[in-house]
Design an enzyme around this catalytic site. Structure first.
Site, mmCIF file in Angstrom:
data_model
loop_
_atom_site.group_PDB
_atom_site.id
_atom_site.type_symbol
_atom_site.label_atom_id
_atom_site.label_comp_id
_atom_site.label_asym_id
_atom_site.label_seq_id
_atom_site.Cartn_x
_atom_site.Cartn_y
_atom_site.Cartn_z
ATOM 1 N N ASP A 556 0.997 -1.169 -0.084
ATOM 2 C CA ASP A 556 -0.058 -0.032 -0.078
ATOM 3 C C ASP A 556 1.042 1.313 -0.013
ATOM 4 O O ASP A 556 2.071 0.951 -0.033
ATOM 5 C CB ASP A 556 -0.848 0.047 1.388
ATOM 6 C CG ASP A 556 -2.027 0.784 1.100
ATOM 7 O OD1 ASP A 556 -2.318 1.633 0.187
ATOM 8 O OD2 ASP A 556 -2.900 0.846 2.185
ATOM 9 N N GLU A 559 2.698 4.993 -3.840
ATOM 10 C CA GLU A 559 2.563 6.133 -4.983
ATOM 11 C C GLU A 559 3.671 6.832 -5.307
ATOM 12 O O GLU A 559 4.220 6.935 -6.298
ATOM 13 C CB GLU A 559 1.373 7.078 -4.857
ATOM 14 C CG GLU A 559 0.108 6.514 -4.863
ATOM 15 C CD GLU A 559 -0.041 5.727 -3.690
ATOM 16 O OE1 GLU A 559 -1.140 4.756 -3.976
ATOM 17 O OE2 GLU A 559 0.360 5.871 -2.719
ATOM 18 N N ASP A 633 -9.332 3.832 -1.994
ATOM 19 C CA ASP A 633 -10.017 4.259 -0.809
ATOM 20 C C ASP A 633 -11.320 4.883 -1.190
ATOM 21 O O ASP A 633 -11.696 5.886 -1.190
ATOM 22 C CB ASP A 633 -9.260 5.230 0.031
ATOM 23 C CG ASP A 633 -8.020 4.720 0.726
ATOM 24 O OD1 ASP A 633 -8.017 3.429 0.795
ATOM 25 O OD2 ASP A 633 -7.189 5.388 1.053
#
Length: 976
Positions: A556, A559, A633
């Protein structure tokens, strides 16, 4: 897990160690769009858009300043090399831009434009020496895995002072007409133009230049009367340099040591109204125009991987991943482009209608691609089918990894299961309520003080015992591992990272320090091969204690997400391996981390060779080679449920088919009917996981009251019964890049009415057509029918009155989803309910045959051990089924002599697996008999058949069983 969330309590905020960042943690209801740039706040996007506006204003009087020098052009072995000369306005200066046009064996063409670096001799200048001066040119090494062999048959068929024509591709049916002045390329198929580069004159390569303080002539000692240096006049600025050398946004300063270096190009799809791809955006599959107008966008689609929590819908706003691959489609024709650039990228889309025949107007889609740095590197695909585009793109970037079979089952997750007892309790209660699942997940809180590769010893006292308990029912455990490493003295992972110099550096060449979940953190630089080697050591079973063979990983926040960074990510002037700036590689960052973890799982134990499972949030072209993705999300509302379909469909046609969305919505508390409908939809996502925020109420499916619990259980069991069909669809995705769930334009490329349909899907080539309910208080769905074939309701066998290009209303009360079976298919199932996929490995099969209007049907089954790489050595079963002339047959789908395959342990065990029964929906009355004949392996036997005549609202069907033929052998069932 989530990004930073305004829903965190102040108590949790203190625990996070982020009190000093309180201004970041104020409660919010949705994403703060002001945290992320619009085009007019991104210097290079604004400049390129302005350039486009200036070109439009000048109209026919505009001449592109780019031309190929005729004498520089040479063609050899399928490749054209030349030099583009850029004339700098009003300065009588030129910049040389080497161009290479490569024609590949697959029929793909590649156009690459670079820049010659030069030093000005007539001026004195200052520049920052921190970053490399050449354009970033290493994306190919990370993204491209094949398909670059040149087409030796490509040839120049015409060349003069104005253009060069090259024929290439299958049967030399493709053509590239390269205009020299101004530069442009028309790509043709069978004589017709389909794609044009620089037709609108928007090619813009911001050339390298020095940062000039004062311009003056260098004194020549042989020349008298030269002005003293201190009297040199200040320079005359001819362009707006506001964002050339630094840029400001959200309180952050981006220094730009190389100055402006963006690349822009217009690409026109001639005669194409629909374009698709360039995920990830919460938008329709058919991309919208971006220059305003009713129902359109005013900003370009942005590709800049970012942590955009609680993202808004119907927006071109950037999200967690980016794939700069776009395809255009019209009736019976598909083309596409792949823009290989890992920097921040924006894409404008406009459409024009033009035709010499007013009764046959055509639409051309114009796209304008703009990237902040790097090469101009674009691949052109001429199809002509959607499958051709997908296959040719996959040759370059690879196909989706073949998953373990458990990975396509149901995954149970939330932020967080708080202890090993909690995990075992969830596992026990799922069994108690007979809800199958394969994987339970642990989010951030399993760690000790948010230090990865550790356990909270108070809450997870015996992770080995927990893992072994899951192993008993053949279930898996997934753990969260993020790329940020807590900056805390005494933390061994941090010590190794810094001592080995494997962290991302800031612009001052020091280890970059930013804030994420652990507070102060450093980031692993997975562009560095040594970092990947080191990362792998951390996953060894003796190093990452508490993990077992059934432990897998979730990446996770890659980015990367940086809570106190510009746009919630890393500063662009950070430095990576090789001294490349982060601006050059930003969109690749998540993939390099995903790859590092994938490689690590391959090497946990010598000789293990199990397929890894790694989920990623951030991705780029090529990420499909390493595992699954999810759409981040989302929110627990009907809109986010509806948007999950076009988002997942778009991922599939952009080469990354193993995707899903958080079932139930990550943020919020879904009502029971919404949660139920989401499970029904999620059962037809390639990646099927429920997930919830730490502040959301517990919502494991067994907690639902009746009838909801029973309905959700049925939806999950439906997924498990169809796992053979899903696994076969994954096999095709792995083999040639085919989408696992497919939109209408991909399956029916001639049906124009379906080109914009993105609220339903076909599961592989099974003929299963699914449309979930995505609106509250709705008990029917209108399903678009793309052909003239017969369709049956999956649950009732009702034959539907359909018409090509029209919608049919299908009853979908709360306990049922909209699921049809197209006539002419044979669908493999396993019907015995089990607790997990691995417990079904040696169950017998059911085949569901749907008779079409011609009285025939076809289908297939692919199966292997679902765990190892033995399938690469022939250890698999791949059957082709066919019904025609009153018989159903099974043969090897690849024409192999299966007797010549030396069977390993799994293949030997499959000898005990048979076809249990065959259900023939739409069976003719002639099949109303008591028994049928089965032939296999030189033997013949009879089995009973029960015929059910057609009744009101239901087609006739026959049930043949028990068939008793081995699933891996040739057999024939004679029905008539």
């Amino acid at each position: 897990m989530a990004s930073r969330s305004g829903q965190l309590s102040w108590k949790r905020t203190a625990l996070l160690g982020l009190v000093s960042l309180g201004h970041l943690l104020q409660p919010v209801a949705a994403v703060k769009e002001t945290d992320f740039k619009k085009c007019d706040q991104s210097g290079f996007c604004k400049r390129n858009r302005q350039y486009a506006d200036d070109v439009s204003t000048q109209g026919s009087s505009f001449t592109s300043p780019y031309e190929i020098l005729p004498e520089s052009a040479s063609f050899r072995d399928g490749q054209l090399e030349a030099v583009i000369l850029k004339t700098i306005n009003d300065q009588k200066e030129t910049v040389r831009l080497p161009i290479t046009v490569s024609f590949l064996e697959s029929g793909t063409a590649r156009v690459t434009v670079d820049e010659e670096r030069r030093q000005k001799k007539d001026v004195e200048f200052r520049y920052d020496t921190r970053a490399r001066k050449e354009r970033y040119n290493e994306a190919e090494q990370l993204v491209i895995v094949g398909g670059l062999t040149l087409d030796g048959n490509a040839q120049v068929t015409h060349q003069d002072e104005s253009q060069i024509t090259v024929k290439y591709g299958p049967s030399s049916s493709f053509e590239a007409v390269i205009r020299l002045s101004p530069f442009g390329i028309d790509f043709k198929r069978d004589g017709a133009t389909h794609i044009k580069l620089n037709d609108g004159g928007l090619l813009n390569v911001e050339h390298w230049r020095p940062k000039v303080d004062y311009i003056y002539e260098i004194p020549d000692p042989d020349t008298e009367g030269q002005k003293p240096l201190e009297e040199a006049p200040p320079p005359v600025k001819r362009e707006d340099e506001t964002t050339w050398w630094d840029e400001f946004f959200g309180g952050n300063t981006d220094s730009k040591p190389r100055g402006p270096e963006s690349v822009g190009l217009d690409i026109s799809f001639v005669g194409y109204e629909h374009v698709y791809g360039i995920p990830e955006h919460a938008s329709s599959m058919s991309l919208k125009e971006t220059r305003g107008g009713e129902g359109q966008y005013t900003d370009p689609y942005r590709l800049y991987n970012a942590d955009v929590f609680e993202y808004i819908l119907d927006s071109p706003m950037t999200l967690y991943g980016s794939i700069p691959f776009m395809q255009a489609h019209k009736r019976q024709s598909s083309v596409g482009v792949f823009w290989l650039n890992a920097a921040e990228t924006w894409v404008d889309i406009t459409k024009t209608k033009a035709s010499s025949n007013p009764l046959a107007k055509t639409t051309t889609t114009h796209t304008h691609w703009m990237s902040e740095s790097g090469l101009l590197d674009v691949f052109v695909f001429l199809g002509p089918t959607p499958h051709d585009i997908t296959k040719d793109y996959s040759q370059l970037t690879g196909t989706t990894t073949m998953p373990q079979e458990f990975a396509i089952g149901y995954h149970q997750c939330r932020w967080n299961y708080v202890s090993d007892d909690d995990v075992k309790d969830v596992d026990r209660r799922m069994d108690r309520y007979k809800i199958p699942y394969d994987v339970i997940w642990l989010d951030l809180e399993y760690t000790d003080d948010r230090k990865f590769f550790t356990w909270d010893e108070h809450m997870f006292k015996d992770p080995i015992a927990m893992g072994k308990k899951l192993q008993e029912s053949m279930r898996q455990l997934v753990l969260l591992i993020d790329p940020h490493i807590k900056n805390k003295e005494g933390y061994s992972v941090l010590s190794e990272l810094t001592s080995k110099d494997l962290a991302v550096r800031n612009k001052d060449d020091k280890n970059y320090d930013g804030w994420c979940w652990p507070g102060s953190s450093h980031w692993v630089d997975c562009f560095n091969p040594k970092a990947i080697e080191w990362w792998a050591t951390l996953f060894k079973y003796d190093k990452f204690q508490g993990t077992l063979e059934n432990t897998f990983i979730w990446n996770d926040m890659n980015e990367p997400s940086v809570f106190n960074g510009p746009e919630v990510t890393m500063p662009k002037d950070n430095l990576h391996y090789g001294d490349w700036e982060h601006r050059d590689v930003h969109n690749l960052n998540g993939m390099t981390f995903h790859n590092a973890t994938f490689q690590a799982l391959l090497s946990r134990k010598p000789g293990e060779l199990r397929r890894p499972f790694v989920l990623t949030r951030s991705f780029y072209a090529g990420s499909q080679r390493y595992g699954a993705m999810w759409t981040g999300d989302n929110q627990a509302d009907w809109g986010h449920l509806a948007m999950s379909l076009p988002m997942i469909l778009n991922q599939g046609i952009a080469g990354y088919p193993f995707g899903g969305s958080d079932v139930g919505g990550f943020f919020g508390n879904p009502e029971s009917d919404l949660l139920t409908r989401w499970y029904q939809a999620g059962a037809f996502f390639p990646f099927f996981r429920a997930h919830a925020h730490i502040d959301a109420r517990r919502r494991e499916p067994y907690l639902l009251s009746e009838p909801y619990r029973g309905i959700v259980t049925a939806a999950v069991r439906l997924r498990y019964s169809l796992l053979p069909a899903w696994y076969t669809a994954f096999f095709h995705a792995h083999r040639d890049g085919s989408p696992i769930v497919r939109p209408m334009f991909w399956t029916h490329p001639s049906e124009e009415a379906g080109f914009g349909v993105d609220d339903q899907l076909f599961l592989g080539s099974t003929g299963l057509l699914h449309k979930p309910v995505v609106e509250k208080d709705t008990e029917s769905v209108d399903i678009f029918i793309p052909d003239d074939e017969i369709y049956y309701d999956y649950f009732t066998y009702q034959p539907l009155k359909t018409s090509r290009g029209k919608r049919v209303t299908v009853s979908a009360p709360l306990d049922r989803t909209g699921l049809l079976m197209r006539g002419g298919h044979i669908i493999p199932r396993r019907d015995t309910p089990r607790r997990s996929a691995q417990l079904m490995r040696f169950d017998d099969y059911t085949l569901v045959v749907t008779v079409n209007k011609a009285g025939t049907a076809e289908g297939e089954l692919y199966v292997d051990d679902g765990d190892s790489y033995d399938y690469q050595n022939g250890q698999f079963i791949h059957r082709a089924f066919r019904m025609a002339d009153g018989s159903i047959t099974s043969v090897d789908a690849q024409g192999r002599d299966t007797r010549a395959v030396e069977a390993g342990a799994w293949l030997k065990a499959m000898d005990a697996v048979h076809v249990d029964k065959i259900i023939v929906v739409g069976a003719p009355a002639a099949w109303d008999r008591k028994e049928v004949t089965v032939q296999s392996g030189g033997e013949t036997w009879t089995v009973p058949v029960k015929y059910h005549a057609a009744e009101k609202g239901r087609a006739a069907f026959a049930v043949v069983g028990r068939v008793g033929a081995r699933i891996g052998e040739d057999w024939t069932v004679k029905l008539a």
